[in-house]
Write a protein that holds these residues in place. Structure first.
Motif, PDB file in Angstrom:
ATOM      1  N   TRP A 227       0.532  -0.886   0.068  1.00  0.00           N
ATOM      2  CA  TRP A 227       0.004  -0.210  -0.105  1.00  0.00           C
ATOM      3  C   TRP A 227       0.705   1.598  -0.421  1.00  0.00           C
ATOM      4  O   TRP A 227       0.238   2.344  -0.635  1.00  0.00           O
ATOM      5  N   PRO A 228       1.747   1.419   0.814  1.00  0.00           N
ATOM      6  CA  PRO A 228       3.627   2.386   0.233  1.00  0.00           C
ATOM      7  C   PRO A 228       3.316   3.201  -1.107  1.00  0.00           C
ATOM      8  O   PRO A 228       3.104   5.026  -1.246  1.00  0.00           O
ATOM      9  N   VAL A 229       4.074   1.868  -2.281  1.00  0.00           N
ATOM     10  CA  VAL A 229       3.959   2.541  -3.403  1.00  0.00           C
ATOM     11  C   VAL A 229       2.476   2.750  -3.340  1.00  0.00           C
ATOM     12  O   VAL A 229       2.738   3.556  -4.612  1.00  0.00           O
ATOM     13  N   ARG A 230       1.246   2.296  -3.765  1.00  0.00           N
ATOM     14  CA  ARG A 230       0.560   2.613  -4.101  1.00  0.00           C
ATOM     15  C   ARG A 230       0.271   4.259  -4.250  1.00  0.00           C
ATOM     16  O   ARG A 230      -0.144   4.958  -4.407  1.00  0.00           O
ATOM     17  N   LEU A 231      -0.087   3.975  -2.307  1.00  0.00           N
ATOM     18  CA  LEU A 231      -0.301   5.033  -1.969  1.00  0.00           C
ATOM     19  C   LEU A 231       0.706   6.726  -2.777  1.00  0.00           C
ATOM     20  O   LEU A 231       0.036   7.665  -2.550  1.00  0.00           O
ATOM     21  N   LEU A 232       2.050   6.104  -2.177  1.00  0.00           N
ATOM     22  CA  LEU A 232       3.067   7.501  -3.273  1.00  0.00           C
ATOM     23  C   LEU A 232       2.418   7.716  -4.876  1.00  0.00           C
ATOM     24  O   LEU A 232       2.593   8.795  -5.391  1.00  0.00           O
ATOM     25  N   GLU A 233       2.736   6.653  -5.689  1.00  0.00           N
ATOM     26  CA  GLU A 233       1.389   6.468  -6.906  1.00  0.00           C
ATOM     27  C   GLU A 233       0.630   8.064  -7.498  1.00  0.00           C
ATOM     28  O   GLU A 233       0.700   8.525  -7.893  1.00  0.00           O
ATOM     29  N   GLU A 234      -0.296   7.219  -6.458  1.00  0.00           N
ATOM     30  CA  GLU A 234      -1.372   8.663  -6.538  1.00  0.00           C
ATOM     31  C   GLU A 234      -1.293   9.600  -5.552  1.00  0.00           C
ATOM     32  O   GLU A 234      -2.194  10.815  -6.396  1.00  0.00           O
ATOM     33  N   CYS A 235      -0.125   9.479  -4.526  1.00  0.00           N
ATOM     34  CA  CYS A 235      -0.262  10.923  -4.478  1.00  0.00           C
ATOM     35  C   CYS A 235       0.413  12.097  -5.728  1.00  0.00           C
ATOM     36  O   CYS A 235       0.230  13.065  -5.592  1.00  0.00           O
ATOM     37  N   ALA A 236       1.465  11.205  -6.399  1.00  0.00           N
ATOM     38  CA  ALA A 236       2.391  12.417  -7.815  1.00  0.00           C
ATOM     39  C   ALA A 236       1.285  12.163  -8.431  1.00  0.00           C
ATOM     40  O   ALA A 236       1.415  13.896  -8.877  1.00  0.00           O
ATOM     41  N   MET A 237      -0.545  11.108  -8.965  1.00  0.00           N
ATOM     42  CA  MET A 237      -1.178  11.985  -9.874  1.00  0.00           C
ATOM     43  C   MET A 237      -1.602  12.761  -9.556  1.00  0.00           C
ATOM     44  O   MET A 237      -2.141  14.051 -10.331  1.00  0.00           O
ATOM     45  N   LEU A 238      -1.991  12.901  -7.916  1.00  0.00           N
ATOM     46  CA  LEU A 238      -2.661  14.151  -7.599  1.00  0.00           C
ATOM     47  C   LEU A 238      -2.158  15.114  -7.664  1.00  0.00           C
ATOM     48  O   LEU A 238      -1.901  16.769  -7.733  1.00  0.00           O
ATOM     49  N   HIS A 239      -1.324  15.124  -7.357  1.00  0.00           N
ATOM     50  CA  HIS A 239       0.463  16.381  -7.194  1.00  0.00           C
ATOM     51  C   HIS A 239       0.169  16.897  -8.862  1.00  0.00           C
ATOM     52  O   HIS A 239       0.392  18.354  -9.341  1.00  0.00           O
ATOM     53  N   LEU A 240       0.391  16.204 -10.134  1.00  0.00           N
ATOM     54  CA  LEU A 240       0.468  16.296 -11.339  1.00  0.00           C
ATOM     55  C   LEU A 240      -1.245  16.890 -11.874  1.00  0.00           C
ATOM     56  O   LEU A 240      -0.861  17.935 -12.239  1.00  0.00           O
ATOM     57  N   LEU A 241      -1.782  16.558 -11.187  1.00  0.00           N
ATOM     58  CA  LEU A 241      -3.530  17.660 -11.384  1.00  0.00           C
ATOM     59  C   LEU A 241      -3.529  18.732 -11.394  1.00  0.00           C
ATOM     60  O   LEU A 241      -3.912  19.913 -10.955  1.00  0.00           O
ATOM     61  N   ASP A 242      -2.621  18.953  -9.477  1.00  0.00           N
ATOM     62  CA  ASP A 242      -2.656  20.218  -9.062  1.00  0.00           C
ATOM     63  C   ASP A 242      -2.250  21.681  -9.999  1.00  0.00           C
ATOM     64  O   ASP A 242      -2.833  22.480  -9.895  1.00  0.00           O
ATOM     65  N   ARG A 243      -1.107  20.752 -10.429  1.00  0.00           N
ATOM     66  CA  ARG A 243       0.140  21.527 -10.793  1.00  0.00           C
ATOM     67  C   ARG A 243      -0.729  21.915 -12.577  1.00  0.00           C
ATOM     68  O   ARG A 243      -0.296  23.244 -12.720  1.00  0.00           O
ATOM     69  N   ALA A 244      -0.791  20.931 -12.561  1.00  0.00           N
ATOM     70  CA  ALA A 244      -1.648  21.440 -13.853  1.00  0.00           C
ATOM     71  C   ALA A 244      -3.202  22.398 -14.106  1.00  0.00           C
ATOM     72  O   ALA A 244      -2.731  23.109 -14.769  1.00  0.00           O
ATOM     73  N   TRP A 245      -3.960  22.216 -13.023  1.00  0.00           N
ATOM     74  CA  TRP A 245      -4.781  23.054 -12.800  1.00  0.00           C
ATOM     75  C   TRP A 245      -4.348  24.771 -12.763  1.00  0.00           C
ATOM     76  O   TRP A 245      -4.276  25.529 -12.826  1.00  0.00           O
TER      77      TRP A 245
END
Length: 475
Positions: A227-245
């Motif tokens: 689960w830590p790996v999955r959490l890190l991956e999803e945090c990265a995708m959410l960060h990417l969406l934030d920065r894109a907005w």
């Protein structure tokens, strides 16, 4: 039982005309309880009287005896699809409509074909169809892009909402930074309350797309090995969406539109309608306790395009749009804007649903992965991509009972019949009964399967056995 016998059990033929199969009828049920109750009413004609259907009008009707002295009047417009029943149920379709359709699907003469429906059914059909505006679909007016009554006021409202979303995205970035500084291990100790609080802040910021992703993050800690790996991956995708907005002004317009959609801002269907013979590939419902979301996949036989319809219903009520899996619609679809977006709105229909000639042309498992990879270039937040796999064989999990004790799809695969590659079935993507239905349909041989290919595997939704046009829903 041999393979031919299994196919006959899993999916029966259409019978005469555009009669549906039992699987197609049950796929319209709003929940498991309705499916069970409808099956009881459709299993015998004893509860029904004056049941009939008229192919020309697309109507099926009947009287069903209930607890009162007056039977319930039930009528279904199969060209719609729409339902009317005098029972007090708030579910659509109700158990009486499902039972009537199942009785009709059995093609055993219990529902007799006549020239025209009775007056009470004909009156509802006429009232319903007369209320449609010219150029509308059977379920409502076709979406027509238009300008707001006051463009300046609308622009000011959009600007204020964008400011609130930007404030929410900035706050979310800070919370992600705090999480990474304190270490992912702390996420398991803090529990779900912190994530729900953050999601509520995103709702206040009018960014429901960000709120939904935050809630998904909250479900990852303690969700199993890795689960830590999955959490890190999803945090990265959410960060990417934030920065894109926050940097959307620098993005190409099509990608900026995709970002607005992912954040949760409303986008209207636009562009010229695409008329085609649209095959209904699948229909599936999901709920978050407050809202039921219905996703319908369609395939255009002439254009080769795949499109998705979305419809929503309040808690306890099924969405209004219902399309039987395996039939084709001669209709217009109006696409939504954005890169990599397959969503469309249903426009005008030009006739009742008809029997399909068979599944779309399929591809290999390797080609499905490549198609998903190409789609990710246009939309990095894409969770899955539709694909029809041809000549694949379902391979159960190593324990022989479908994976884990919880009934998930762990260990299952779809392997190319000619060898070369295989796709894992996404864990938890299908009910165990759906996977074993797929196995029974296969009988150890190759089948055609439609579903969604994503980073966690393939989610099977519909299957076709070789030599038949019958679509079998797996959800």
């Amino acid at each position: 039982m041999n393979q031919q016998g299994v196919r006959q059990v899993v999916g029966q033929g259409f019978g005469q005309g555009a009669r549906w199969s039992a699987d197609q009828v049950l796929a319209l049920a709003p929940d498991a309880a309705s499916r069970k109750a409808g099956s009881r009413l459709g299993g015998s004609s004893g509860s029904w009287s004056e049941a009939g259907w008229a192919d020309g009008s697309g109507a099926v009707w009947g009287l069903c005896s209930g607890s009162g002295s007056t039977p319930y009047r039930t009528v279904v417009d199969t060209s719609g699809v729409a339902y009317k029943c005098s029972c007090p149920s708030r579910k659509f379709p109700c158990k009486h409509a499902l039972g009537l359709l199942l009785l009709w699907a059995a093609a055993d003469g219990a529902v007799k074909e006549t020239a025209a429906p009775p007056e009470w059914a004909a009156q509802w059909l006429e009232t319903r169809r007369a209320a449609r505006p010219k150029g509308s679909s059977a379920d409502g007016p076709a979406p027509v892009p238009g300008k707001p009554a006051d463009p300046e006021a609308a622009g000011r409202r959009a600007a204020r909402r964008a400011e609130r979303v930007s404030a929410g995205a900035t706050e979310l970035e800070q919370r992600l930074d705090d999480l990474l500084r304190s270490g992912l291990a702390g996420a398991e100790q803090s529990g779900y309350a912190l994530w729900e609080e953050t999601a509520a802040r995103m709702v206040d910021a009018q960014a429901p797309g960000l709120a939904a992703r935050v809630r998904e993050l909250g479900a990852i800690p303690s969700s199993g090995q890795g689960w830590p790996v999955r959490l890190l991956e999803e945090c990265a995708m959410l960060h990417l969406l934030d920065r894109a907005w926050l940097g959307r002004e620098l993005l190409p317009e099509a990608l900026a539109t995709t970002v607005r959609t992912r954040v949760g801002l409303p986008v209207s269907a636009e562009g010229p309608p695409v008329r085609d013979q649209w095959l209904v590939l699948s229909q599936q419902d999901s709920t978050d306790g407050k809202l039921t979301t219905r996703r319908i996949w369609l395939y255009g036989s002439r254009s080769g395009r795949t499109a998705q319809l979305l419809d929503f219903g309040a808690a306890g009520r099924a969405p209004g749009t219902a399309l039987p899996v395996g039939l084709t619609l001669d209709a217009d679809l109006v696409p939504y804007p954005g890169t990599g977006q397959l969503r469309a709105a249903l426009g005008e229909r030009f006739g009742p649903p008809k029997r399909a000639a068979g599944p779309p042309e399929g591809i290999s498992t390797g080609a499905a992965l490549r198609a998903y990879g190409v789609a990710l270039r246009d939309d990095p937040w894409l969770g899955s991509w539709p694909a029809t796999l041809s000549s694949v064989i379902p391979v159960p999990g190593a324990d022989g009972v479908g994976g884990s004790r919880s009934g998930t799809a762990d260990g299952w695969q779809l392997a190319d019949a000619e060898g070369g590659s295989a796709l894992p079935i996404a864990p938890g993507s299908s009910a165990r009964t759906g996977l074993w239905k797929l196995t029974a349909l296969s009988g150890g041989g190759p089948v055609t399967v439609f579903g969604e290919c994503g980073h966690r595997g393939f989610t099977p939704l519909t299957a076709w056995a070789p030599g038949t046009a019958e679509a079998v829903p797996l959800t």
